[in-house]
Design an enzyme around this catalytic site. Structure first.
Site, PDB file in Angstrom:
ATOM      1  N   TYR A 150     -21.075   4.662 -25.495  1.00  0.00           N
ATOM      2  CA  TYR A 150     -20.927   4.903 -24.052  1.00  0.00           C
ATOM      3  C   TYR A 150     -20.383   6.309 -23.801  1.00  0.00           C
ATOM      4  O   TYR A 150     -20.964   7.081 -23.033  1.00  0.00           O
ATOM      5  CB  TYR A 150     -19.981   3.841 -23.486  1.00  0.00           C
ATOM      6  CG  TYR A 150     -19.809   3.874 -21.991  1.00  0.00           C
ATOM      7  CD1 TYR A 150     -20.842   3.478 -21.148  1.00  0.00           C
ATOM      8  CD2 TYR A 150     -18.601   4.268 -21.413  1.00  0.00           C
ATOM      9  CE1 TYR A 150     -20.673   3.486 -19.762  1.00  0.00           C
ATOM     10  CE2 TYR A 150     -18.432   4.268 -20.037  1.00  0.00           C
ATOM     11  CZ  TYR A 150     -19.466   3.874 -19.221  1.00  0.00           C
ATOM     12  OH  TYR A 150     -19.299   3.876 -17.853  1.00  0.00           O
ATOM     13  N   VAL A 193      -9.212  -6.155 -14.656  1.00  0.00           N
ATOM     14  CA  VAL A 193      -8.948  -6.716 -13.328  1.00  0.00           C
ATOM     15  C   VAL A 193      -9.647  -8.070 -13.174  1.00  0.00           C
ATOM     16  O   VAL A 193      -9.032  -9.060 -12.759  1.00  0.00           O
ATOM     17  CB  VAL A 193      -9.381  -5.743 -12.201  1.00  0.00           C
ATOM     18  CG1 VAL A 193      -9.244  -6.400 -10.841  1.00  0.00           C
ATOM     19  CG2 VAL A 193      -8.545  -4.468 -12.257  1.00  0.00           C
ATOM     20  N   ASP A 278      -8.667   2.130 -27.813  1.00  0.00           N
ATOM     21  CA  ASP A 278      -8.301   1.844 -26.423  1.00  0.00           C
ATOM     22  C   ASP A 278      -7.401   2.988 -25.921  1.00  0.00           C
ATOM     23  O   ASP A 278      -6.349   3.230 -26.489  1.00  0.00           O
ATOM     24  CB  ASP A 278      -7.537   0.517 -26.397  1.00  0.00           C
ATOM     25  CG  ASP A 278      -7.454  -0.084 -25.017  1.00  0.00           C
ATOM     26  OD1 ASP A 278      -8.328  -0.901 -24.691  1.00  0.00           O
ATOM     27  OD2 ASP A 278      -6.513   0.249 -24.272  1.00  0.00           O
ATOM     28  N   PRO A 279      -7.826   3.718 -24.862  1.00  0.00           N
ATOM     29  CA  PRO A 279      -6.991   4.830 -24.402  1.00  0.00           C
ATOM     30  C   PRO A 279      -5.589   4.379 -23.980  1.00  0.00           C
ATOM     31  O   PRO A 279      -5.439   3.344 -23.334  1.00  0.00           O
ATOM     32  CB  PRO A 279      -7.772   5.387 -23.213  1.00  0.00           C
ATOM     33  CG  PRO A 279      -9.186   4.966 -23.450  1.00  0.00           C
ATOM     34  CD  PRO A 279      -9.087   3.626 -24.127  1.00  0.00           C
TER      35      PRO A 279
HETATM   36  N1  UDP Z   1      -7.037  -5.287 -21.156  1.00  0.00           N
HETATM   37  C1  UDP Z   1      -6.101  -6.274 -21.316  1.00  0.00           C
HETATM   38  N2  UDP Z   1      -6.489  -7.583 -21.199  1.00  0.00           N
HETATM   39  C2  UDP Z   1      -7.760  -7.944 -20.886  1.00  0.00           C
HETATM   40  C3  UDP Z   1      -8.740  -6.915 -20.708  1.00  0.00           C
HETATM   41  C4  UDP Z   1      -8.334  -5.594 -20.852  1.00  0.00           C
HETATM   42  O1  UDP Z   1      -4.913  -6.008 -21.596  1.00  0.00           O
HETATM   43  O2  UDP Z   1      -8.026  -9.155 -20.765  1.00  0.00           O
HETATM   44  C5  UDP Z   1      -6.623  -3.875 -21.278  1.00  0.00           C
HETATM   45  C6  UDP Z   1      -7.477  -3.027 -22.213  1.00  0.00           C
HETATM   46  O3  UDP Z   1      -7.036  -3.111 -23.534  1.00  0.00           O
HETATM   47  C7  UDP Z   1      -7.281  -1.638 -21.624  1.00  0.00           C
HETATM   48  C8  UDP Z   1      -7.092  -1.893 -20.128  1.00  0.00           C
HETATM   49  O4  UDP Z   1      -6.751  -3.272 -20.011  1.00  0.00           O
HETATM   50  O5  UDP Z   1      -6.099  -1.046 -22.125  1.00  0.00           O
HETATM   51  C9  UDP Z   1      -8.337  -1.608 -19.292  1.00  0.00           C
HETATM   52  O6  UDP Z   1      -9.428  -2.256 -19.908  1.00  0.00           O
HETATM   53  P1  UDP Z   1     -10.874  -2.332 -19.246  1.00  0.00           P
HETATM   54  O7  UDP Z   1     -11.763  -3.000 -20.234  1.00  0.00           O
HETATM   55  O8  UDP Z   1     -10.775  -2.914 -17.885  1.00  0.00           O
HETATM   56  O9  UDP Z   1     -11.334  -0.818 -19.011  1.00  0.00           O
HETATM   57  P2  UDP Z   1     -11.260   0.526 -19.892  1.00  0.00           P
HETATM   58  O10 UDP Z   1     -10.587   0.257 -21.223  1.00  0.00           O
HETATM   59  O11 UDP Z   1     -12.675   0.933 -20.048  1.00  0.00           O
HETATM   60  O12 UDP Z   1     -10.448   1.425 -19.052  1.00  0.00           O
END
Ligand code: UDP
Length: 322
Positions: A150, A193, A278-279
């Protein structure tokens, strides 16, 4: 108020997706005729069902990795699975839709001499070591990790957009979208979310990945779409890249607590391993969007969450899940 896209025939790729469907809706309200393209990998017919009766709306099944010959006045390129679960499901397809899809849509824009807007992403910054992230930051991306299909796909798409601009004088607009949420998010896309809200409504444990101290900045979908409309409505000199997102930063733990409070849920918080790459933190610097577009988000997290919770509450009730 004058309608910003009156009489324009506009293409929205990924138009049946979460963001695309809101964009189609707003473009119709702004007087445009909308051609919505989707291959329904993550897009859903239900997202656009209410638009079908509108004579100015047309839905077409098409995968943008294949060429397309149509006539339009402008293109919004929003087609691509965007949640980690979906884009990692078939990583080769993700790179193809980002890169081949961009080539096909840029070729179309070149033939039609029309402007084209790219839905790029904050993922081009990777796991950033500059905070908050301005557009001038080149990013910190692992090119061979699980998110690379991605991240690098979207980075290559940006390269293509700027090369078409320099080489063919194409009018391009590149927006870098930060975490966006709202009604019509896919209930199973694994996004934080949607996950937290669905878990809270079902009374299931809330899954926090890692220690929950990683941060994100959440933008409500209406604000995001307004940013896209303003960017498309700029003169040719404005190309971006331009960050569109909400600069108010929350930890994932804070988000979980807000969701619990707003749903009155008794779900417990549990931890799960942090996914690879994971950022740690993410927050847009939106100074450029403020000055170039006069844009900034207007919806507070609490208000946006309430609308999103209402959407998922309806959806789960319709499915007989709660
Ligand atoms: N995350 C979490 N629990 C979940 C899903 C995601 O703690 O059930 C965390 C994930 O590890 C990340 C953050 O929430 O640090 C945002 O994740 P998401 O997949 O929404 O988006 P992205 O990583 O692309 O910003």
């Amino acid at each position: 108020m004058t309608k910003r896209f009156n009489g324009k025939r506009l293409l929205v790729t990924g138009g049946a997706g979460f963001l695309g469907s809101h964009l189609c809706e707003k473009l119709l309200a702004e007087g445009a005729e909308v051609l919505c393209l989707d291959n329904y990998f993550t897009g859903r017919r239900g997202n656009i069902a209410h638009l079908i009766p509108n004579p100015l709306f047309e839905a077409m099944r098409h995968d943008i990795t294949l060429p397309l010959f149509i006539e339009v006045d402008g293109i919004f390129n929003f087609a691509c699975p965007a949640s980690p679960i979906h884009y990692q499901h078939d990583p080769v397809a993700t790179t193809k839709v980002s890169v081949h899809g961009a080539i096909n849509m840029l070729g179309l824009a070149k033939r039609l001499k029309c402007p084209i807007l790219q839905a790029s992403t904050s993922e081009v910054y990777g796991d950033p070591n500059v905070h908050p992230q301005p557009e001038s930051y080149w990013g910190h991306v692992n090119p061979i990790g699980p998110r690379a299909c991605y991240d690098e796909g979207k980075r290559c798409a940006e390269t293509l957009f700027f090369d078409y601009h320099r080489q063919h004088a194409l009018s391009i607009k590149v927006m870098r979208i930060f975490n966006t949420y709202g009604p019509r998010m896919h209930p199973n896309d694994g996004r934080v979310v949607s996950n937290f809200i669905v878990q809270a409504l079902r009374g299931e444990p809330i899954t926090i990945y890692g220690d929950g101290q990683q941060t994100r900045s959440f933008c409500y979908v209406d604000d995001l779409v307004e940013g896209a409309l303003r960017l498309m409505d700029t003169p040719k000199e404005v190309t971006g890249p331009i960050n569109i997102g909400n600069p108010v930063e929350f930890t994932i733990k804070e988000l979980a607590l807000a969701v619990l409070r707003l749903t009155n849920s008794k779900s417990e918080l549990i931890t799960r391993p942090l996914p690879q790459d994971d950022p740690r933190q993410r927050q847009p610097d939106i100074s450029y969007a403020r000055s170039a577009l006069g844009w900034e988000p207007t919806v507070q997290l609490e208000d946006g969450l309430k609308k999103t919770i209402a959407y998922f509450d309806d959806l789960l009730r319709q499915n007989g899940e709660i």
